[in-house]
Design a protein around this motif. Structure first.
Motif, PDB file in Angstrom:
ATOM      1  N   ILE A  53       0.772  -1.151   0.235  1.00 21.47           N
ATOM      2  CA  ILE A  53      -0.283  -0.160  -0.020  1.00 21.47           C
ATOM      3  C   ILE A  53       1.210   1.198   0.496  1.00 21.47           C
ATOM      4  O   ILE A  53       0.438   2.075  -0.316  1.00 21.47           O
ATOM      5  CB  ILE A  53      -1.274   0.192   0.658  1.00 21.47           C
ATOM      6  CG1 ILE A  53      -1.778  -0.793   1.038  1.00 21.47           C
ATOM      7  CG2 ILE A  53      -1.585   1.567   1.391  1.00 21.47           C
ATOM      8  CD1 ILE A  53      -3.253  -1.392   1.792  1.00 21.47           C
ATOM      9  N   LEU A  54       2.066   0.987   1.346  1.00 17.72           N
ATOM     10  CA  LEU A  54       2.978   2.399   1.240  1.00 17.72           C
ATOM     11  C   LEU A  54       3.567   2.508  -0.348  1.00 17.72           C
ATOM     12  O   LEU A  54       3.439   4.318  -0.991  1.00 17.72           O
ATOM     13  CB  LEU A  54       3.890   2.644   2.386  1.00 17.72           C
ATOM     14  CG  LEU A  54       3.566   2.372   3.253  1.00 17.72           C
ATOM     15  CD1 LEU A  54       4.141   2.039   4.876  1.00 17.72           C
ATOM     16  CD2 LEU A  54       3.255   3.415   3.245  1.00 17.72           C
ATOM     17  N   GLU A  55       4.067   1.631  -1.117  1.00 16.89           N
ATOM     18  CA  GLU A  55       4.502   1.497  -2.312  1.00 16.89           C
ATOM     19  C   GLU A  55       3.936   2.149  -3.240  1.00 16.89           C
ATOM     20  O   GLU A  55       4.562   2.741  -4.391  1.00 16.89           O
ATOM     21  CB  GLU A  55       5.431   0.280  -2.689  1.00 16.89           C
ATOM     22  CG  GLU A  55       6.038   0.241  -4.518  1.00 16.89           C
ATOM     23  CD  GLU A  55       6.338  -0.943  -4.621  1.00 16.89           C
ATOM     24  OE1 GLU A  55       6.394  -1.338  -5.928  1.00 16.89           O
ATOM     25  OE2 GLU A  55       6.715  -1.958  -3.745  1.00 16.89           O
ATOM     26  N   LEU A  56       2.510   1.794  -3.348  1.00 19.41           N
ATOM     27  CA  LEU A  56       1.476   2.327  -4.368  1.00 19.41           C
ATOM     28  C   LEU A  56       0.549   3.753  -4.332  1.00 19.41           C
ATOM     29  O   LEU A  56       0.805   4.679  -4.852  1.00 19.41           O
ATOM     30  CB  LEU A  56      -0.091   0.612  -4.435  1.00 19.41           C
ATOM     31  CG  LEU A  56       0.127  -0.257  -5.145  1.00 19.41           C
ATOM     32  CD1 LEU A  56      -1.160  -1.310  -4.723  1.00 19.41           C
ATOM     33  CD2 LEU A  56       0.866  -0.305  -6.488  1.00 19.41           C
ATOM     34  N   LYS A  57       1.003   3.743  -2.846  1.00 17.76           N
ATOM     35  CA  LYS A  57       0.517   5.769  -2.297  1.00 17.76           C
ATOM     36  C   LYS A  57       1.911   6.357  -2.695  1.00 17.76           C
ATOM     37  O   LYS A  57       1.397   7.593  -3.534  1.00 17.76           O
ATOM     38  CB  LYS A  57       0.501   5.820  -1.361  1.00 17.76           C
ATOM     39  CG  LYS A  57      -1.151   4.556  -0.382  1.00 17.76           C
ATOM     40  CD  LYS A  57      -0.981   5.613   1.522  1.00 17.76           C
ATOM     41  CE  LYS A  57      -2.334   5.007   1.367  1.00 17.76           C
ATOM     42  NZ  LYS A  57      -2.472   5.611   3.055  1.00 17.76           N
ATOM     43  N   SER A  58       2.903   5.868  -3.178  1.00 19.02           N
ATOM     44  CA  SER A  58       4.037   6.512  -3.511  1.00 19.02           C
ATOM     45  C   SER A  58       3.866   7.187  -4.951  1.00 19.02           C
ATOM     46  O   SER A  58       4.913   7.573  -5.099  1.00 19.02           O
ATOM     47  CB  SER A  58       5.123   6.538  -2.699  1.00 19.02           C
ATOM     48  OG  SER A  58       5.522   4.990  -3.684  1.00 19.02           O
ATOM     49  N   ASN A  59       2.941   6.448  -5.774  1.00 16.49           N
ATOM     50  CA  ASN A  59       3.306   6.817  -6.754  1.00 16.49           C
ATOM     51  C   ASN A  59       2.697   7.255  -7.590  1.00 16.49           C
ATOM     52  O   ASN A  59       1.766   8.313  -7.357  1.00 16.49           O
ATOM     53  CB  ASN A  59       2.481   5.174  -8.105  1.00 16.49           C
ATOM     54  CG  ASN A  59       2.677   5.889  -9.398  1.00 16.49           C
ATOM     55  OD1 ASN A  59       2.707   6.351  -9.895  1.00 16.49           O
ATOM     56  ND2 ASN A  59       3.490   4.446 -10.308  1.00 16.49           N
ATOM     57  N   LYS A  60       2.551   8.617  -8.224  1.00 14.86           N
ATOM     58  CA  LYS A  60       1.968   9.857  -8.408  1.00 14.86           C
ATOM     59  C   LYS A  60       0.614   9.513  -9.396  1.00 14.86           C
ATOM     60  O   LYS A  60      -0.285  10.565  -9.264  1.00 14.86           O
ATOM     61  CB  LYS A  60       2.388  11.275  -9.153  1.00 14.86           C
ATOM     62  CG  LYS A  60       3.293  10.645 -10.622  1.00 14.86           C
ATOM     63  CD  LYS A  60       3.334  11.552 -11.316  1.00 14.86           C
ATOM     64  CE  LYS A  60       4.189  11.566 -12.782  1.00 14.86           C
ATOM     65  NZ  LYS A  60       4.637  12.972 -13.568  1.00 14.86           N
TER      66      LYS A  60
END
Length: 182
Positions: A53-60
């Protein structure tokens, strides 16, 4: 020769112990398949871990993400569709736009492609996140309906009202009996 009693055969076939053994065998088989974390898979859709979730949220290009779903910005959808039309595969597009296809999973990638295609072909075009729900249609008046449809609706409404009246009668009778007993 005498045929076996069907009840006896059924009880022998479906013992609880056999059922638990069957479940245990399936779990062992899943572990043998070296599935990353088979408990995260629910009816074919993969849930995201906190790290994912954190990795996906970091994508613009990510609009919102939860353990079970992800939604994208309109910019992502436009770029995805442009690349898809030029012949790129969905996994290649996701990699180029900064997403790990292994995190999203095969089923979700197919769903992303289908939803983006649907939006690209719709008159509204691409939108960020999920589309707002369409409000319910107002209740039609019987005079505005075709006669056959109006008749069916009236009959259904009448049956429903009759059930309500019967319920009220029974509730009233039960209350009056209770009052008499005191």
């Amino acid at each position: 020769m005498k045929s076996p009693n069907p009840r006896k055969v059924d009880t022998l076939r479906y013992r609880r112990k056999d059922w638990t053994n069957c479940v245990a065998e399936n779990i062992e088989a899943m572990i043998e398949l070296k599935c990353r974390d088979f408990r995260r898979y629910n009816m074919g859709w993969k849930s995201f871990t906190e790290e994912e979730i954190l990795e996906l949220k970091s994508n613009k290009y990510t609009h919102t993400v939860s353990a079970s779903s992800i939604s994208f910005t309109a910019e992502f959808k436009e770029k995805f569709w442009a690349m898809y039309k030029t012949g790129y595969k969905p996994k290649q597009i996701l990699r180029q736009l900064g997403y790990n296809p292994d995190i999203l999973g095969h089923n979700r990638i197919g769903g992303i492609r289908a939803h983006i295609r649907e939006q690209a072909l719709s008159p509204e075009g691409f939108h960020t996140g999920r589309r707002e729900l369409i409000p319910k249609r107002p209740i039609e008046e019987y005079a505005e309906m075709p006669p056959s449809r109006a008749m069916i609706k009236i009959m259904n409404e009448l049956a429903y009202l009759r059930q309500e009246v019967e319920f009220i009668k029974k509730a009233t009778q039960a209350a009056s009996r209770k009052g008499r007993e005191k």
